[in-house]
Design an enzyme around this catalytic site. Structure first.
Site, mmCIF file in Angstrom:
data_model
loop_
_atom_site.group_PDB
_atom_site.id
_atom_site.type_symbol
_atom_site.label_atom_id
_atom_site.label_comp_id
_atom_site.label_asym_id
_atom_site.label_seq_id
_atom_site.Cartn_x
_atom_site.Cartn_y
_atom_site.Cartn_z
ATOM 1 N N ASP A 82 28.498 -65.494 -11.886
ATOM 2 C CA ASP A 82 27.114 -65.239 -11.480
ATOM 3 C C ASP A 82 26.082 -65.819 -12.438
ATOM 4 O O ASP A 82 24.898 -65.484 -12.343
ATOM 5 C CB ASP A 82 26.880 -63.725 -11.328
ATOM 6 C CG ASP A 82 27.555 -63.188 -10.078
ATOM 7 O OD1 ASP A 82 27.465 -63.864 -9.040
ATOM 8 O OD2 ASP A 82 28.159 -62.112 -10.145
ATOM 9 N N ASP A 86 28.958 -66.043 -1.939
ATOM 10 C CA ASP A 86 27.798 -65.894 -2.827
ATOM 11 C C ASP A 86 27.769 -66.981 -3.917
ATOM 12 O O ASP A 86 26.720 -67.341 -4.431
ATOM 13 C CB ASP A 86 27.816 -64.528 -3.543
ATOM 14 C CG ASP A 86 28.343 -63.385 -2.702
ATOM 15 O OD1 ASP A 86 29.166 -63.630 -1.803
ATOM 16 O OD2 ASP A 86 27.958 -62.241 -2.965
HETATM 17 N N1 GLY Z 1 27.762 -60.091 -4.663
HETATM 18 C C1 GLY Z 1 26.390 -60.302 -4.517
HETATM 19 C C2 GLY Z 1 25.826 -59.632 -3.341
HETATM 20 O O1 GLY Z 1 25.995 -58.445 -3.205
HETATM 21 O O2 GLY Z 1 25.207 -60.289 -2.553
#
Ligand code: GLY
Length: 405
Positions: A125, A183
């Site tokens: 992330d 994501d």
């Molecule tokens: N994992 C990131 C989200 O909840 O969008």
């Protein structure tokens, strides 16, 4: 600089230039409405006040995450949570509009606490965390120290790339599993930035390879996306397709769909490869043509939730979708561009209404109410979320940019 690096830089530079000119010529028919611009002006003024309320609730080194209205509890995280960069990013984007020095000071304090994450190799992330924050900081104030933090972050993110799979690893798991979530498309923008700034094409190649693998394996024939693909780390063979945060493995989790929409739009901007534009437009068609997309365009948390029309809406998915569409409409043909622009406009109007926008002084200082974090885990359900605010602010900024062209 190696010749191949120079070639990539020239390709990127000419693309950026051509596209900038192209934008001005091609989107003159996308005209913001004065009443929406006026709503946005008010929203930025209110956001300024809200983020000062939020600042009063934050101890040094904490990052806002959500707010529990029932017990008036402000929920924070430390710097390693995937959302830690959205706070300073939101502050900087509001500051850019309002020039309120107090918000800049808050952003700078938060950036100081976040900087250590540049060396974090345990998360995929880093794009969210470091590009939303230091990316905006560097854009507004190109300090060498910010650049170094971003380059180090891109290096840390790149350590998670597995060439046999052709992807950056998302979640750490058993050695026999290699988990990649949709994501992760959002973390690639940092890598493109790093190649532009350093001339090292390895970041660019990782981003393109990750996107190509994702395009091949994450998408169904209707251009909806799975959430999680589990690859064999030795062979790259797909072992499982799942949807951890959605209604079921075969459902279309709303935020996952819009992460993909945003991610493939960025891919087209950064590479100028039409296959990414086509992918983004196919995803847009899936979303906008979905019979379960409500008339106001704020999605249910999952397009296949069992209790539609009584399912919860997800303001975060709506905000991300609005921001993505306000970029995609610059690249699309006229008819689609108008649809994308009008959809984003409708979302901004809806999120600006009291149904979604918090009254000043309430909601823990967050701008928006009613997002859904992780429904199956009953975590962060129907609450404010820091990334909903970030992408709402970004969408409003992007909408305003059409009025000056
Ligand atoms: N994992 C990131 C989200 O909840 O969008």
């Amino acid at each position: 600089m190696k010749a191949k690096h120079l070639f990539i830089l020239i390709a990127i530079a000419s693309f950026t230039g051509v596209t900038s000119v192209g934008f001005a010529q091609r989107v003159s028919y996308l005209k913001p409405q004065p009443r929406v611009l006026s709503l946005i002006r008010q929203n930025f003024a209110d956001a300024d006040k809200q983020y000062k309320v939020m600042d009063g609730k934050l101890a040094l080194g904490q990052f806002p995450r959500s707010y529990n209205q029932a017990i008036d509890k402000f929920i924070t995280s430390n710097s390693s949570w995937w959302c830690s960069g959205f706070y300073s990013g939101t502050l900087l984007n509001i500051y850019e509009q309002n020039h309120d020095a107090a918000l800049l000071a808050d952003a700078n304090r938060s950036l100081d606490s976040l900087a250590r994450e540049q060396y974090n190799t345990h998360t995929h992330d880093l794009g969210f965390m470091m590009y939303a924050s230091f990316g905006n900081a560097y854009r507004l104030n190109p300090k060498p120290a910010y650049k170094q933090i971003l380059v180090n972050s891109a290096k840390s993110l790149s350590t998670r790339f597995n060439p046999k799979v052709g992807c950056i690893k998302s979640w750490d798991a058993r050695p026999s599993d290699f988990l990649v979530i949709i994501d992760n498309m959002m973390n690639l923008e940092l890598l493109f930035w790093a190649t532009r700034e350093t001339g090292d094409s390895s970041f660019y190649k990782i981003a393109v390879t990750h996107a190509n693998t994702t395009m091949k394996n994450h998408y169904r024939t209707d251009y909806s996306s799975y959430h999680v693909i589990n690859y064999n780390p030795e062979t790259g063979v797909v072992q499982q397709r799942k949807t951890a945060q959605g209604f079921s493995d075969e459902s279309a989790w709303a935020r996952g769909q819009v992460w993909g929409l945003y991610g493939f739009t960025v891919m087209y901007r950064e590479t100028h490869n039409k296959k990414y534009l086509e992918q983004a437009m196919h995803i847009a068609k899936f979303i906008l043509g979905n019979p379960h997309l409500p008339a106001d365009k704020v999605p249910y948390w999952d397009f296949n939730a069992s209790n539609i029309p009584n399912a919860l809406r997800d303001a975060s998915a709506a905000a991300i979708m609005a921001s993505a569409l306000l970029e995609l409409c610059r690249y699309a043909d006229r008819a689609d561009a108008i649809t994308y622009f009008n959809t984003a406009q409708s979302i901004i109007q809806k999120l600006s209404s009291p149904e979604y926008k918090a009254a000043p002084g309430t909601n823990g200082g967050f701008i928006l109410k009613h997002s859904v974090g992780h429904f199956p885990q009953k975590s962060e359900v129907d609450v404010p979320l820091t990334y909903a605010d970030y992408y709402f602010v970004e969408a409003m900024k992007r909408y305003k940019q059409f009025s000056t062209r």
